[in-house]
Design a protein around this motif. Structure first.
Motif, PDB file in Angstrom:
ATOM      1  N   GLY A  45      37.094 186.068  47.896  1.00  0.00           N
ATOM      2  CA  GLY A  45      37.620 187.426  48.015  1.00  0.00           C
ATOM      3  C   GLY A  45      36.533 188.479  48.117  1.00  0.00           C
ATOM      4  O   GLY A  45      35.361 188.229  47.841  1.00  0.00           O
ATOM      5  N   ALA A  46      36.957 189.679  48.516  1.00  0.00           N
ATOM      6  CA  ALA A  46      36.027 190.787  48.656  1.00  0.00           C
ATOM      7  C   ALA A  46      35.417 191.145  47.314  1.00  0.00           C
ATOM      8  O   ALA A  46      36.062 191.031  46.284  1.00  0.00           O
ATOM      9  CB  ALA A  46      36.748 191.991  49.236  1.00  0.00           C
ATOM     10  N   GLY A  47      34.160 191.550  47.339  1.00  0.00           N
ATOM     11  CA  GLY A  47      33.523 192.061  46.133  1.00  0.00           C
ATOM     12  C   GLY A  47      32.720 191.032  45.364  1.00  0.00           C
ATOM     13  O   GLY A  47      31.854 191.397  44.595  1.00  0.00           O
ATOM     14  N   GLY A  48      32.997 189.741  45.544  1.00  0.00           N
ATOM     15  CA  GLY A  48      32.236 188.713  44.849  1.00  0.00           C
ATOM     16  C   GLY A  48      30.890 188.483  45.515  1.00  0.00           C
ATOM     17  O   GLY A  48      30.573 189.096  46.535  1.00  0.00           O
TER      18      GLY A  48
ATOM     19  N   LEU B  49      45.291 200.024  53.290  1.00  0.00           N
ATOM     20  CA  LEU B  49      44.401 200.985  53.929  1.00  0.00           C
ATOM     21  C   LEU B  49      43.179 201.251  53.060  1.00  0.00           C
ATOM     22  O   LEU B  49      42.140 201.695  53.541  1.00  0.00           O
ATOM     23  CB  LEU B  49      45.135 202.302  54.189  1.00  0.00           C
ATOM     24  N   THR B  50      43.302 200.971  51.751  1.00  0.00           N
ATOM     25  CA  THR B  50      42.171 201.238  50.868  1.00  0.00           C
ATOM     26  C   THR B  50      41.205 200.056  50.807  1.00  0.00           C
ATOM     27  O   THR B  50      40.148 200.171  50.207  1.00  0.00           O
ATOM     28  CB  THR B  50      42.634 201.561  49.441  1.00  0.00           C
ATOM     29  N   PHE B  51      41.588 198.913  51.386  1.00  0.00           N
ATOM     30  CA  PHE B  51      40.701 197.747  51.314  1.00  0.00           C
ATOM     31  C   PHE B  51      39.336 198.045  51.931  1.00  0.00           C
ATOM     32  O   PHE B  51      38.331 197.499  51.526  1.00  0.00           O
ATOM     33  CB  PHE B  51      41.318 196.546  52.037  1.00  0.00           C
ATOM     34  N   VAL B  52      39.339 198.913  52.959  1.00  0.00           N
ATOM     35  CA  VAL B  52      38.078 199.183  53.642  1.00  0.00           C
ATOM     36  C   VAL B  52      37.208 200.161  52.854  1.00  0.00           C
ATOM     37  O   VAL B  52      36.033 200.306  53.136  1.00  0.00           O
ATOM     38  CB  VAL B  52      38.317 199.745  55.061  1.00  0.00           C
ATOM     39  N   VAL B 337      41.134 192.705  44.339  1.00  0.00           N
ATOM     40  CA  VAL B 337      40.782 192.596  45.754  1.00  0.00           C
ATOM     41  C   VAL B 337      39.336 193.036  45.959  1.00  0.00           C
ATOM     42  O   VAL B 337      38.606 192.494  46.771  1.00  0.00           O
ATOM     43  CB  VAL B 337      41.755 193.441  46.598  1.00  0.00           C
ATOM     44  N   HIS B 338      38.909 194.012  45.160  1.00  0.00           N
ATOM     45  CA  HIS B 338      37.533 194.493  45.269  1.00  0.00           C
ATOM     46  C   HIS B 338      36.573 193.709  44.381  1.00  0.00           C
ATOM     47  O   HIS B 338      35.439 194.123  44.170  1.00  0.00           O
ATOM     48  CB  HIS B 338      37.466 195.973  44.902  1.00  0.00           C
ATOM     49  N   GLY B 339      37.036 192.608  43.811  1.00  0.00           N
ATOM     50  CA  GLY B 339      36.168 191.772  43.002  1.00  0.00           C
ATOM     51  C   GLY B 339      35.888 192.319  41.622  1.00  0.00           C
ATOM     52  O   GLY B 339      34.945 191.916  40.958  1.00  0.00           O
ATOM     53  N   ALA B 404      46.850 191.872  55.725  1.00  0.00           N
ATOM     54  CA  ALA B 404      45.477 192.280  55.425  1.00  0.00           C
ATOM     55  C   ALA B 404      44.983 191.763  54.079  1.00  0.00           C
ATOM     56  O   ALA B 404      43.784 191.673  53.859  1.00  0.00           O
ATOM     57  CB  ALA B 404      45.365 193.799  55.460  1.00  0.00           C
ATOM     58  N   LEU B 405      45.897 191.424  53.175  1.00  0.00           N
ATOM     59  CA  LEU B 405      45.474 190.963  51.853  1.00  0.00           C
ATOM     60  C   LEU B 405      44.521 189.789  51.956  1.00  0.00           C
ATOM     61  O   LEU B 405      43.492 189.752  51.299  1.00  0.00           O
ATOM     62  CB  LEU B 405      46.704 190.523  51.070  1.00  0.00           C
ATOM     63  N   ARG B 406      44.900 188.792  52.752  1.00  0.00           N
ATOM     64  CA  ARG B 406      44.044 187.605  52.867  1.00  0.00           C
ATOM     65  C   ARG B 406      43.814 187.231  54.318  1.00  0.00           C
ATOM     66  O   ARG B 406      43.421 186.107  54.617  1.00  0.00           O
ATOM     67  CB  ARG B 406      44.690 186.417  52.129  1.00  0.00           C
ATOM     68  N   ASN B 407      44.084 188.158  55.236  1.00  0.00           N
ATOM     69  CA  ASN B 407      43.972 187.894  56.668  1.00  0.00           C
ATOM     70  C   ASN B 407      44.718 186.634  57.046  1.00  0.00           C
ATOM     71  O   ASN B 407      44.184 185.764  57.719  1.00  0.00           O
ATOM     72  CB  ASN B 407      42.507 187.793  57.079  1.00  0.00           C
TER      73      ASN B 407
END
Lengths: 328, 500
Positions: A45-48, B49-52, B337-339, B404-407
């Motif tokens: 996942g993102a961020g790791g 939309l905030t993932f980016v 999602v942002h780790g 978009a969560l996990r493409n």
């Protein structure tokens, strides 16, 4: 309001359009590679750590190749989702996996019906050790002291890892075997692993270096040893297990892999871009900050390395009863 | 002063962060205002939309939306007698009569000010309590955490469910869905039929998009439309007078305390806090007879309460990783999602970020006051937007969001499947919130249970010997008993013909 609406409409139009256009571009005829954007698939996942490092590398590769190298996260199932996706992609070099030690662990735990050799590999980019650490105020000052305490009360000390069958678990098994310690391996999870050491629930843990470096700097944890090839530049005072006389060595590597059957010329171009990107300033700066070691390895050498690492993983997994191949 | 606090403050106060907060507030006011769009679905729609964005920006935007959604909900409640969000239901009781008397401006002004006061009170609670609670929570072992999560699950049954059986059923279905995918401890496959997509499990945000947004979309198809005439009326003065503020002092204090406290309890959320504080404010008021006929105190109490819930709900979310209400459940997903894993370690490993969140929450309340008061006349025009324009956009965002969560396009089908489940549950009058909590807490529940038992070599007594665990289990027992008592009382009230 109307401007906002226009922006939203345009944004969605672009999003929808690109969703259709992307696959078209990707499946276009392969003239001279690279002829279109390259998907850089990140298994976590993102961020790791995998995400942060992968994104910088992809950006630098894009500069070398002159086409967009687009990082896409396809997390899930310990990396198996990404590996299956890339394995089934067209072997034209337009889809690359940001592979790691997880390509060995997921394929040997029996969740996917293929092995690490179901791919063509481009090469290794970097590796990092997995330090063995105890709480900052723990009574064990050295690995020997921990081993002695463990031998006095076998089967009571707990060693936390990221999850059963993960690289941290395997490294912990290998190290505990080497020091002759019968420990309880606690599959605490990535988010809880460090916390169990701080709360005293676990007596020790194995974590990737990048996941432990902040706590070590703050002296909340004490790193006793690294089951690694050589000492790490970020923690030069921490001895390797081998230096202390214990034969345990498992590092976390990251590499690039593509679908089997990718043309040699394409792979050579990717390998060149990979090496150039790995030695770029942006990537070396990141390595210095986060503590991983850049050590590009070209395909021939890397295949041998993978074979050796896979044998290690299988050996540890078999000994721990985790090994379960589904390969046909 | 702790350097992390300063760094968090300066990070949250950067112009770009303030801009994100302000945009979130604007979106929240709009989402809150539109009947049928809850704050949860608003956040779900904006989330992809905030993932980016950078994590601090994305959380600033989402917090802005969360805070102002509570206030926006009261606009339609006051003007149209249709609460924009469930949390604003209690506000309609006195807000609408005031609007009918031609005092709509005053009612809106009180709602905005009371919301601001409630929000600021909960900010103080968050700022003071969260770091301390994190300190305590750091001592928790897996057994304690299991009991804590279990307590969270029992609470939803006593509050969120209209019928205990349906609530429990909903929670259990949620828990069962969580078991699909990779075994969190052993890493082996469960109920996957050999499919690698299912192996990665059902992402709870995907499920939430389906459960929340699809029934609303379908519902709006059959909706004949509401009269928006009220939105165009003359407001009069909006800014509340000093004497008015003095009059609502008592109800704001009641609302703020009840809201912040109930926000901390997992799974309670805005609507319940609003009604309970309305009730208490009425009992404590000097003029209880005015309640229901356009009492300003009757607006101030629920509005301060539902805004105070926001800060309260952030406390367990940030320190324990356990959501205080549905919105914070989604915020946990956004952070992951942002780790960034919410939990006690957030205050040690990323204390600057944790304080950044707290101060973004502070700014969200400030902007909510400013934007709501200054832009009110413009904003209420949104109420006249035809649904025919709004709903297709929402449908599109649902698809983009779940992809978009996990493409993964597989997740879009999963989202649609959960949409069907959501529709069925709506038809059966089954509450969705217990399922949501089951989905969010289920994985933690299992992980903590199994880690605790691994650690104790299978000895169950570990749950009863640890004082923390024992405390949470006792609280769970109390909350289960309370649920049965409340259910019994509700039934006997109904048979007497008294509305609950």
């Amino acid at each position: 309001m109307t401007t906002l609406k226009t922006i939203l409409t345009n944004a969605t139009a672009i999003a929808v359009a690109s969703a259709f256009v992307f696959p078209v571009l990707l499946s276009g005829p392969a003239k001279a590679f690279p002829d279109g954007p390259i998907e850089f698939v990140i298994p976590f996942g993102a961020g790791g750590g995998a995400d942060i490092e992968g994104r910088v590398l992809a950006k630098e590769m894009s500069k070398v190749l002159g086409v967009p190298v687009v990082p896409i996260n396809k997390p899930g199932a310990g990396g198996a989702v990404t590996y299956t996706y890339v394995k089934n992609s067209k072997p034209n070099g337009n889809t690359i996996a940001w592979s790691s030690t997880s390509i060995l662990t997921t394929t040997n735990i029996g969740n996917v019906p293929y092995g690490y050799d179901a791919f063509d590999h481009i090469g290794r980019v970097e590796y990092q050790p997995m330090p063995f650490a105890v709480k900052g105020d723990a009574p064990y000052k050295t690995l020997k002291a921990f081993a002695a305490a463990c031998k006095k009360a076998p089967g009571t000390l707990k060693v936390a890892n990221s999850s059963a069958g993960s690289a941290t678990h395997l490294a912990a098994i290998a190290l505990m075997d080497a020091i002759g310690c019968k420990a309880i391996h606690l599959p605490a999870g990535v988010t809880r692993r460090n916390a169990t050491v701080l709360s005293g629930e676990s007596n020790a843990m194995i974590a990737p270096l990048t996941g432990a470096v902040n706590l070590a700097k703050a002296k909340k944890i004490r790193v006793l040893a690294m089951p690694s090839e050589k000492r790490n530049a970020v923690m030069p005072n921490v001895p390797t297990a081998k230096e202390l006389g214990f034969d345990a060595e498992l590092d976390l590597f990251r590499s690039l892999s593509v679908a089997k059957g990718t043309p040699i010329g394409v792979k050579a171009k990717l390998a060149g871009a990979m090496t150039a990107a790995a030695n770029s300033k942006a990537f070396t700066d990141l390595a210095e900050k986060n503590g991983f070691t850049i050590a590009p390895m070209q395909v021939g050498q890397f295949e041998a390395y993978l074979k050796q690492e896979n044998a290690k993983v299988v050996k540890i997994m078999k000994a721990a009863g985790l090994y379960q191949s589904k390969m046909k | 002063m702790n350097p992390d606090i300063l760094q968090g403050l300066s990070q949250a106060s950067l112009p770009i962060n303030l801009l994100a907060t302000a945009i979130g507030v604007l979106l929240g006011l709009i989402v809150g205002m539109i009947p049928g769009l809850t704050i949860s679905s608003g956040i779900i729609i904006v989330l992809p939309l905030t993932f980016v964005l950078e994590p601090d920006l994305s959380i600033a935007l989402l917090l802005g939306l969360y805070v102002s959604g509570m206030t926006g909900g009261s606009f339609s409640a006051i003007l149209l007698n249709i609460p924009g969000t469930p949390s604003a239901s209690a506000t309609a009781i006195d807000g609408y009569p005031m609007a009918q008397r031609g005092e709509a401006g005053q009612a809106l002004g009180i709602s905005i000010t009371a919301g601001f006061l409630g929000g600021m009170f909960s900010f103080l609670c968050l700022y003071l309590i969260a770091p301390l609670l994190a300190e305590v929570a750091l001592q928790f072992h897996a057994a304690d955490l299991f009991s804590l999560v279990f307590f969270g699950l029992t609470i939803i049954c006593s509050f969120a469910a209209k019928s205990l059986v349906k609530g429990l059923l909903s929670a259990i279905i949620g828990l069962l869905i969580v078991t699909v995918g990779q075994d969190p401890v052993m890493g082996t496959a469960r109920y996957t039929f050999g499919d690698v997509n299912i192996l990665s499990g059902i992402h709870f945000l995907t499920a939430l998009i389906g459960l929340f947004a699809i029934p609303q979309l379908v519902g709006s198809l059959t909706d004949t439309g509401v009269s928006t005439a009220g939105a165009r009326q003359h407001f009069g003065s909006i800014l509340p007078k000093w004497e008015t503020l003095k009059k609502i002092r008592r109800s704001v204090s009641i609302g703020s305390s009840i809201g912040a406290f109930l926000g901390i309890l997992p799974g309670v959320g805005g609507p319940i806090a609003a009604f309970i504080s309305y009730d208490y404010a009425k009992k404590a008021s000097k003029k209880p007879e005015d309640f229901g006929h356009g009492s300003i105190e009757g607006i101030a109490a629920p509005e301060s309460a539902n805004n105070a819930v926001t800060g309260g709900a952030l406390i367990p979310m940030m320190t324990l990783g356990i959501p205080g209400d549905p919105v914070t459940a989604i915020l946990i997903g956004a952070l992951l999602v942002h780790g960034l894993a919410p939990g006690p370690l957030l205050f040690i490993e990323r204390a600057d970020f944790a304080y950044g969140v707290i101060f973004s929450f502070f700014w969200a309340n400030i902007f909510n006051l400013i934007i709501a008061l200054s832009g009110l006349r413009m904003l209420v025009k949104v109420l006249a937007t035809p649904k025919a324009m709004l709903m297709p956009a929402i449908a599109l965002f649902c698809v983009i969001g779940s992809y978009a969560l996990r493409n993964s396009f597989f997740d879009v089908y999963v989202m649609l499947f959960f949409g069907l489940i959501g529709l069925a549950m709506k038809k059966l009058n089954m509450p969705v919130v217990p399922m949501l909590l089951g989905l969010v807490l289920g994985k933690q529940l299992e992980e903590h249970l199994r880690v605790a038992l691994t650690s104790s070599k299978g000895d169950i007594s570990i749950f009863f010997t640890s004082p923390f665990s024992l405390l949470f289990l006792s609280l769970s027992a109390i909350s289960i008993v309370w649920a049965f008592v409340a259910e019994h009382r509700k039934k006997s009230n109904l048979s007497k013909g008294v509305a609950p």
